[in-house]
Design a protein around this motif. Structure first.
Motif, PDB file in Angstrom:
ATOM      1  N   UNK A  78      46.493  41.600  51.344  1.00 53.45           N
ATOM      2  CA  UNK A  78      47.713  42.737  51.401  1.00 53.45           C
ATOM      3  C   UNK A  78      48.436  42.547  50.019  1.00 53.45           C
ATOM      4  N   UNK A  79      48.214  41.326  49.771  1.00 51.87           N
ATOM      5  CA  UNK A  79      49.694  41.216  48.460  1.00 51.87           C
ATOM      6  C   UNK A  79      48.516  41.109  46.893  1.00 51.87           C
ATOM      7  N   UNK A  80      47.605  41.206  46.635  1.00 56.06           N
ATOM      8  CA  UNK A  80      46.038  41.672  45.873  1.00 56.06           C
ATOM      9  C   UNK A  80      47.187  41.910  44.709  1.00 56.06           C
ATOM     10  N   UNK A  81      47.020  43.044  45.210  1.00 60.19           N
ATOM     11  CA  UNK A  81      47.765  44.523  43.441  1.00 60.19           C
ATOM     12  C   UNK A  81      48.593  43.230  43.518  1.00 60.19           C
ATOM     13  N   UNK A  82      49.433  42.679  44.164  1.00 63.09           N
ATOM     14  CA  UNK A  82      50.993  42.141  42.873  1.00 63.09           C
ATOM     15  C   UNK A  82      50.672  41.230  42.416  1.00 63.09           C
ATOM     16  N   UNK A  83      49.745  40.663  42.922  1.00 66.55           N
ATOM     17  CA  UNK A  83      49.299  39.096  42.454  1.00 66.55           C
ATOM     18  C   UNK A  83      47.889  39.619  41.027  1.00 66.55           C
ATOM     19  N   UNK A  84      47.444  40.733  41.279  1.00 68.10           N
ATOM     20  CA  UNK A  84      46.932  41.348  40.147  1.00 68.10           C
ATOM     21  C   UNK A  84      46.974  41.375  38.778  1.00 68.10           C
ATOM     22  N   UNK A  85      48.588  42.051  38.859  1.00 65.09           N
ATOM     23  CA  UNK A  85      49.226  42.669  37.693  1.00 65.09           C
ATOM     24  C   UNK A  85      50.089  41.438  36.928  1.00 65.09           C
ATOM     25  N   UNK A  86      49.534  40.490  37.483  1.00 63.34           N
ATOM     26  CA  UNK A  86      49.647  38.742  36.237  1.00 63.34           C
ATOM     27  C   UNK A  86      48.411  38.078  36.094  1.00 63.34           C
ATOM     28  N   UNK A  87      47.953  38.898  37.022  1.00 66.80           N
ATOM     29  CA  UNK A  87      46.367  37.237  36.790  1.00 66.80           C
ATOM     30  C   UNK A  87      44.752  38.152  36.279  1.00 66.80           C
ATOM     31  N   UNK A  88      43.785  37.363  35.573  1.00 63.48           N
ATOM     32  CA  UNK A  88      42.312  38.012  35.454  1.00 63.48           C
ATOM     33  C   UNK A  88      41.452  37.226  36.159  1.00 63.48           C
ATOM     34  N   UNK A  89      42.477  36.123  36.747  1.00 66.82           N
ATOM     35  CA  UNK A  89      41.218  35.567  38.159  1.00 66.82           C
ATOM     36  C   UNK A  89      41.646  34.815  39.109  1.00 66.82           C
ATOM     37  N   UNK A  90      41.638  35.578  40.334  1.00 66.92           N
ATOM     38  CA  UNK A  90      42.361  34.627  41.540  1.00 66.92           C
ATOM     39  C   UNK A  90      41.211  34.753  41.904  1.00 66.92           C
TER      40      UNK A  90
END
Length: 306
Positions: A152-164
């Motif tokens: 669910x929160x992947x999009x907002x984390x993608x905004x600041x990260x290249x590798x999750x």
């Protein structure tokens, strides 16, 4: 912005070297970003980049569906999440605290236990990549939460990260992986500082050392960046204050004690950082090299002294 388009409002507690990078990239990806920090200059800079600056974590929570917490210590994290004016009582049900600070695993577990049943999710996701990664939006995240929450929160984390990296499902799992990582990075730093002092005493130019190290099997982002800073004599204001790494190594050592794991090399790194912090309290990580240089009476510069 990718993925779900419903989430528009994001918050941030802590707008320092790392948090300012999070803010920059959240705004870049179109999120309405509300933030707070105890430092007035940081708040002004945040406002200048387009963020909404407010005076407390509770106000951040009222304006946000998810909030990044980028503070220094576990006590600070507990205060801004669980305190009287904290996030937990003001975030909407179904919202999330994204704990991007590095704290002790057991502190993340305690926060998770206190949040249990609140209807607000906790994503335990410390980051790596330092100031450059934060500013570029290329941080590595070590994320722990149930799969559906991370989805669910992947999009907002993608905004600041290249590798999750999804490293677990429970609070503390992310912090545990980060503690292991910092024990390695601390050792890489301290070995670089010693090698730099050895080269300085032998009269090897810093550029020569950098050329060899960066193209050898020992070359990596940690080593190359540290050596660049040393040979250019950049010991303050580079966005990597010595207090942060010193704190992170303390966490690694503490976890070793809890689990009964000897950490000989990390312990040596801890002492080098302790010495650097004691002598150069306003310095960045690379100031540790100066302590060893002071002992041997030689400095490593990009070019050899004439």
């Amino acid at each position: 912005m990718t993925g779900s388009i419903q989430m528009k409002t994001v918050g941030l507690v802590g707008i320092g070297d790392m948090g300012s990078g999070l803010a920059k990239n959240l705004l870049k990806h179109g999120y309405q970003t509300t933030g707070t920090d105890l430092n007035a200059e940081r708040m002004r800079a945040f406002t200048h980049m387009g963020g909404l600056a407010v005076s407390s974590p509770s106000e951040v929570g009222k304006n946000s569906e998810a909030v990044f917490v980028m503070v220094m210590t576990g006590d600070e994290a507990k205060a801004v999440i669980l305190g009287e004016n904290g996030l937990l009582s003001h975030l909407p049900k179904g919202g999330a605290v994204i704990l991007s600070a590095t704290i002790k695993p057991r502190e993340a577990i305690e926060i998770g236990a206190a949040m249990d049943g609140s209807g607000v999710h906790l994503i335990d996701t410390p980051v790596s990549g330092g100031y450059p990664g934060a500013q570029a939006g290329t941080l590595t995240m070590m994320s722990a939460a149930p799969t559906e929450v991370l989805d669910e929160f992947a999009p907002v984390m993608d905004a600041v990260s290249a590798n999750i990296h999804r490293v677990g499902t429970k609070p503390g799992d992310g912090q545990t992986v980060k503690a292991c990582l910092q024990s390695l990075i601390g050792a890489q730093f301290s070995a670089t500082f010693e090698a730099a002092a050895l080269a300085a005493k032998a009269g090897v130019p810093g550029q020569v050392l950098l050329d060899v190290f960066s193209t050898s099997s020992a070359g990596c982002g940690v080593v190359d960046n540290a050596l660049e800073k040393i040979i250019d004599r950049q010991f303050e204001g580079t966005g990597s204050h010595i207090n942060t790494m010193h704190k992170d190594l303390t966490i690694s050592m503490d976890l070793g004690v809890d689990l009964g794991v000897p950490l000989h090399t990390a312990a040596a790194a801890m002492q080098i950082f302790h010495a650097g912090r004691s002598k150069y309290p306003n310095g960045d990580n690379w100031a540790c090299a100066r302590v060893i240089e002071d002992i041997v009476g030689a400095e490593l510069h990009r070019k050899a002294a004439k």
